[in-house]
Design an enzyme around this catalytic site. Structure first.
Site, PDB file in Angstrom:
ATOM      1  CD  GLU A   1      -5.330  -1.282 -15.452  1.00 24.24           C
ATOM      2  OE1 GLU A   1      -5.750   0.121 -15.527  1.00 24.24           O
ATOM      3  OE2 GLU A   1      -5.539  -2.058 -14.288  1.00 24.24           O
TER       4      GLU A   1
ATOM      5  CD  GLU B   1       7.779   5.850   2.449  1.00 26.20           C
ATOM      6  OE1 GLU B   1       7.782   6.634   3.013  1.00 26.20           O
ATOM      7  OE2 GLU B   1       7.156   4.928   1.900  1.00 26.20           O
TER       8      GLU B   1
END
Length: 313
Positions: free
Chosen positions: A88, A119
């Protein structure tokens, strides 16, 4: 292949919340009030780490201003929030792609389809962090403060000389040893035990918002509280550029539209030209000399104009 189960020390977010043990018994409105009451604890937890966050912002501004980059590393919710923040900044502040990068455990596929075991691989984090240099900032995001992927990334980044940051919801996070700054937003047990997409995720979102917005301000990508580096990629945003220019200068819309056209759509150039009352070329040169910062460019043009007037007198 059998799955191995072993006890481990619980992170604060994994503890059972005594305030929500009847969450599955109460009426819907009460359930919502429970969730909302927990959410109210997040801003205070973030406020408590603002002094440490200020150090991160200042260090990141210095390093990015000198040509460095900032890297986010996260898995699951943390990684998705990081990807959103980095993406963004490009249209909102006209940030060049590649200046702030988000690395997500499991890659692009994990953004939509969870790859939760990704992960657990510290080597994967280390491989992702191989691009980090001593000029950069590396930010690891993990609610528990112990995600192996993030640990591998932070260790590698620190070895390269990068400035390292850990964002967690665990004041006793084991990965803090690899961070120059630990931003531990102590949000406590989740409403649903271990569901860190709730308070811990909200705290990470607030920290990322605050970090990147403050960084853009320090790098001169705003004038006052206006977005003057915004990319006008559609009709709505082109209209917003014109609104920004009229609000910043107080000039009529037609004057601002003409200035924007003369500046080839570059709102900063048009802004400096209008406020300093100079041609776009002079405004562009002043901005270049001021590292793209509007206020110093205006001050320099004013000083130059005053000097010219003194010589003429």
């Amino acid at each position: 292949m059998s799955t191995q189960y072993a006890p481990r020390v619980q992170a604060p977010t994994e503890e059972r919340n005594p305030r929500t043990t009847e969450i599955d018994l109460v009426p819907t409105i009460e359930l919502l009030r429970m969730l909302n009451a927990e959410d109210h604890k997040v801003p205070e937890a973030v406020a408590a780490v603002l002094p440490q966050l200020a150090r991160v912002v200042d260090e990141a501004a210095a390093r990015l201003g000198a040509g460095g980059r900032m890297h986010y590393f996260g898995a699951g919710t943390s990684g998705r929030l990081a990807v959103m923040d980095a993406a963004e900044l490009i249209p909102t502040y006209g940030l060049e792609p590649g200046v702030i990068l988000a690395h997500h455990a499991g890659g692009r596929a994990a953004l939509e389809t969870p790859v939760e075991n990704s992960e657990d691989d510290p080597e994967d984090g280390a491989r992702e962090a191989a691009v980090v240099t001593g000029a950069d900032v590396a930010v690891g995001l993990t609610a528990s403060g112990r995600t192996p992927y993030v640990g591998g990334a932070l260790r590698t980044a620190r070895a390269a000389g990068a400035f390292t940051v850990l964002v967690s919801a665990n004041p006793q996070a084991e990965l803090a040893q690899w961070a120059d700054v630990h931003l531990a937003a102590d949000t406590g047990p989740e409403a649903v035990a271990g569901s860190t997409r709730l308070k811990a995720g909200t705290a990470q979102k607030l920290i990322l918002n605050t970090l990147s917005t403050a960084l853009m301000v320090l790098l001169g990508r705003t004038y006052s509280n206006l977005m003057v580096e915004m990319s006008a990629s559609n009709a709505k945003l082109r209209g917003r550029l014109l609104t920004i220019l009229t609000e910043a200068t107080g000039e009529p819309t037609d004057v601002c539209a003409a200035a924007l056209a003369a500046a080839d759509g570059q709102v900063k150039t048009a802004l400096v030209a209008l406020l300093a009352d100079v041609p776009p070329l002079h405004a562009r040169d002043a901005l270049a000399a001021a590292d793209g910062r509007v206020r110093p460019a205006i001050v320099a043009l004013g000083a130059a104009g005053q000097a010219v007037g003194e010589v003429s007198a």
